[in-house]
Design a protein around this motif. Structure first.
Motif, PDB file in Angstrom:
ATOM      1  N   LEU A 110       0.777  -1.256   0.032  1.00 22.71           N
ATOM      2  CA  LEU A 110      -0.083  -0.068   0.050  1.00 22.71           C
ATOM      3  C   LEU A 110       0.917   1.086  -0.084  1.00 22.71           C
ATOM      4  N   ALA A 111       1.904   1.298   0.721  1.00 24.72           N
ATOM      5  CA  ALA A 111       2.982   2.597   0.693  1.00 24.72           C
ATOM      6  C   ALA A 111       3.560   2.533  -0.645  1.00 24.72           C
ATOM      7  N   ARG A 112       3.906   1.544  -1.381  1.00 32.02           N
ATOM      8  CA  ARG A 112       4.593   1.767  -2.637  1.00 32.02           C
ATOM      9  C   ARG A 112       3.334   2.140  -3.688  1.00 32.02           C
ATOM     10  N   LEU A 113       2.087   1.845  -3.406  1.00 37.60           N
ATOM     11  CA  LEU A 113       1.226   2.241  -4.179  1.00 37.60           C
ATOM     12  C   LEU A 113       0.653   3.637  -4.002  1.00 37.60           C
ATOM     13  N   GLY A 114       1.251   4.529  -2.780  1.00 36.67           N
ATOM     14  CA  GLY A 114       0.862   6.046  -2.574  1.00 36.67           C
ATOM     15  C   GLY A 114       0.067   6.080  -1.463  1.00 36.67           C
ATOM     16  N   HIS A 115      -0.098   5.134  -0.535  1.00 32.69           N
ATOM     17  CA  HIS A 115      -1.050   5.433   0.498  1.00 32.69           C
ATOM     18  C   HIS A 115      -0.302   5.338   1.765  1.00 32.69           C
TER      19      HIS A 115
ATOM     20  N   GLY B  13      -0.882 -13.702  -2.755  1.00 32.84           N
ATOM     21  CA  GLY B  13      -1.986 -13.269  -1.989  1.00 32.84           C
ATOM     22  C   GLY B  13      -2.024 -11.846  -1.108  1.00 32.84           C
ATOM     23  N   ASP B  14      -0.711 -11.733  -0.661  1.00 34.58           N
ATOM     24  CA  ASP B  14      -0.491 -10.209   0.114  1.00 34.58           C
ATOM     25  C   ASP B  14      -0.603  -9.167  -0.794  1.00 34.58           C
ATOM     26  N   ALA B  15      -0.006  -9.384  -2.094  1.00 29.88           N
ATOM     27  CA  ALA B  15       0.142  -8.423  -3.137  1.00 29.88           C
ATOM     28  C   ALA B  15      -1.552  -8.190  -3.487  1.00 29.88           C
ATOM     29  N   PHE B  16      -2.283  -9.188  -3.733  1.00 29.82           N
ATOM     30  CA  PHE B  16      -3.624  -9.282  -4.143  1.00 29.82           C
ATOM     31  C   PHE B  16      -4.370  -8.272  -3.138  1.00 29.82           C
ATOM     32  N   ALA B  17      -4.148  -8.368  -1.811  1.00 29.58           N
ATOM     33  CA  ALA B  17      -4.849  -7.595  -0.960  1.00 29.58           C
ATOM     34  C   ALA B  17      -4.356  -6.328  -1.236  1.00 29.58           C
ATOM     35  N   ALA B  18      -3.134  -5.919  -1.281  1.00 27.45           N
ATOM     36  CA  ALA B  18      -2.738  -4.403  -1.455  1.00 27.45           C
ATOM     37  C   ALA B  18      -3.348  -3.536  -2.416  1.00 27.45           C
ATOM     38  N   GLY B  19      -3.247  -4.606  -3.669  1.00 22.97           N
ATOM     39  CA  GLY B  19      -4.085  -4.019  -4.880  1.00 22.97           C
ATOM     40  C   GLY B  19      -5.347  -3.822  -4.638  1.00 22.97           C
TER      41      GLY B  19
ATOM     42  N   ALA C 195      -7.244   0.214  -4.575  1.00 18.11           N
ATOM     43  CA  ALA C 195      -8.499   0.351  -5.492  1.00 18.11           C
ATOM     44  C   ALA C 195      -9.641   0.824  -4.774  1.00 18.11           C
ATOM     45  N   ARG C 196     -10.053   0.144  -3.735  1.00 16.68           N
ATOM     46  CA  ARG C 196     -11.109   0.501  -2.938  1.00 16.68           C
ATOM     47  C   ARG C 196     -11.168   1.944  -2.259  1.00 16.68           C
ATOM     48  N   LEU C 197      -9.740   2.105  -1.621  1.00 15.89           N
ATOM     49  CA  LEU C 197      -9.628   3.483  -0.910  1.00 15.89           C
ATOM     50  C   LEU C 197      -9.760   4.573  -1.707  1.00 15.89           C
ATOM     51  N   ARG C 198      -9.530   4.460  -3.223  1.00 14.11           N
ATOM     52  CA  ARG C 198      -9.577   5.169  -4.046  1.00 14.11           C
ATOM     53  C   ARG C 198     -10.887   5.588  -4.677  1.00 14.11           C
ATOM     54  N   GLY C 199     -11.819   4.567  -4.331  1.00 17.05           N
ATOM     55  CA  GLY C 199     -13.375   4.623  -4.468  1.00 17.05           C
ATOM     56  C   GLY C 199     -13.530   4.258  -5.911  1.00 17.05           C
ATOM     57  N   LEU C 200     -12.853   3.159  -6.375  1.00 20.13           N
ATOM     58  CA  LEU C 200     -12.999   2.495  -7.589  1.00 20.13           C
ATOM     59  C   LEU C 200     -13.881   1.289  -7.499  1.00 20.13           C
TER      60      LEU C 200
ATOM     61  N   LEU D 100       6.565  -5.743  -5.765  1.00 22.19           N
ATOM     62  CA  LEU D 100       5.545  -4.639  -5.277  1.00 22.19           C
ATOM     63  C   LEU D 100       5.577  -3.429  -6.139  1.00 22.19           C
ATOM     64  N   PRO D 101       4.896  -2.913  -7.042  1.00 26.16           N
ATOM     65  CA  PRO D 101       5.012  -1.918  -7.689  1.00 26.16           C
ATOM     66  C   PRO D 101       4.484  -0.526  -7.163  1.00 26.16           C
ATOM     67  N   THR D 102       4.970   0.687  -7.674  1.00 30.35           N
ATOM     68  CA  THR D 102       4.284   1.996  -7.367  1.00 30.35           C
ATOM     69  C   THR D 102       3.181   2.133  -8.087  1.00 30.35           C
TER      70      THR D 102
END
Length: 309
Positions: free
Chosen positions: A33-38, A246-252, A256-261, A287-289
């Motif tokens: 989540l942190a790498r994705l900007g959260h 599985g953990d990567a799936f959870a982060a992704g 998305a849901r935190l961003r309202g998608l 884990l990506p940005t």
């Protein structure tokens, strides 16, 4: 835990070289989540030792807030040894009995630790570590309710931590306490004694969940809600190391849901982040940005040039 990852392709008992990394279900999600900007905070315990310093340093480097993590002066940081094979079973050895993580207690779950938090994510591994870690998990759920945060729960069943009966008794009830459930098809069968559709329906009607995401054995994923269900097929990639998917799936998904998608987009992003992780060794190397996720997802969905020029 500190992860010692054997050189790729060699069985654990034959490996002579290991690479140090960090692993842990909840910390993997926090890093993702942190790498994705959260903004993400990890609540946990490590030993006051070089391994604990390394764990906290790597989490900080990913941008994870570790201000509520504790360093235990008596108990050591847990250790995980494993090998890495794309085509055969992974051999994993855990050394965490009596570790600092197993001594997590309700006292560490303070209201201040959850102030301003929108989602609390926890896995079934934590309550299986020890009776007091189980109590801490229930305290976490209670504190999350008081803070107005949603609870996301991933059973993350690891058979080495307990018998089927122990998993059913200690982790099964937590499924019914979660607002978001991310579970494998086989985990629902174990913990609820039902198949995917029946298990998802039971959690949506008799539990607190408003969304149940089931990761199927064929690696597709289905999001179940009261309004309907959506399916996402896995993206075809060359797998280097399946651990951490599985953990990567959870982060992704959570990003998305935190961003309202919406649910279809959340499934696609979750599958994309998981696909990126399994192409690299280690739990968190791939884990990506957010920008890397978007480029990869565009390539997966539209066949655009995946080379970043």
């Amino acid at each position: 835990m500190l992860l010692m990852l054997a050189e790729p392709g060699l069985p654990l008992e034959r490996a002579g070289h290991f690479r140090r990394s960090v692993a842990g279900a909840e910390s993997n999600v926090a890093s993702g989540l942190a790498r994705l900007g959260h903004w993400a905070r990890w609540i946990g315990r490590v030993g006051d030792d070089p391994a604990g310093e390394a764990v906290l340093r790597e989490l900080r480097a990913d941008g994870v807030d570790v201000s509520c993590a504790e360093m235990d002066p008596e108990a050591p940081t847990g250790l995980l040894l494993r090998d890495s094979h794309p085509q055969r079973a992974i051999d994993v050895q855990y050394y965490r009995t009596g570790s600092a993580a197993s001594l997590l207690s309700p006292a560490q779950i303070t209201p201040e630790a959850l102030a301003g938090v929108r989602v609390v994510h926890v896995s079934g591994i934590t309550p299986m570590l020890s009776p007091q870690a189980e109590q801490a998990t229930h305290a976490l759920v209670e504190r999350a309710r008081q803070a107005g945060a949603a609870v996301c729960f991933d059973p993350n069943v690891r058979r080495k931590l307990g018998t089927s009966h122990e998993w059913i008794r200690r982790v099964g009830p937590l499924l019914r306490e979660a607002d978001i459930v991310l579970a494998g098809e086989d985990e629902l069968e174990l913990l609820l004694g039902t198949g995917e559709d029946e298990g998802a329906k039971a959690l949506l009607t008799m539990g607190r969940a408003d969304c149940v995401v089931v990761k199927r054995r064929d690696h597709s994923a289905v999001a179940h809600t009261a309004e309907g269900q959506w399916t996402q097929q896995p993206f075809a990639v060359r797998v280097a190391d399946p651990v951490g998917a599985g953990d990567a799936f959870a982060a992704g998904w959570l990003s998305a849901r935190l961003r309202g998608l919406d649910h279809p987009r959340a499934l696609a992003e979750a599958a994309c982040v998981a696909a990126l992780v399994v192409q690299a060794p280690g739990d968190t190397d791939g884990l990506p940005t957010a920008a890397a996720r978007d480029r990869a997802l565009d390539a997966f969905l539209r066949g655009t040039d995946s080379v970043h020029r």
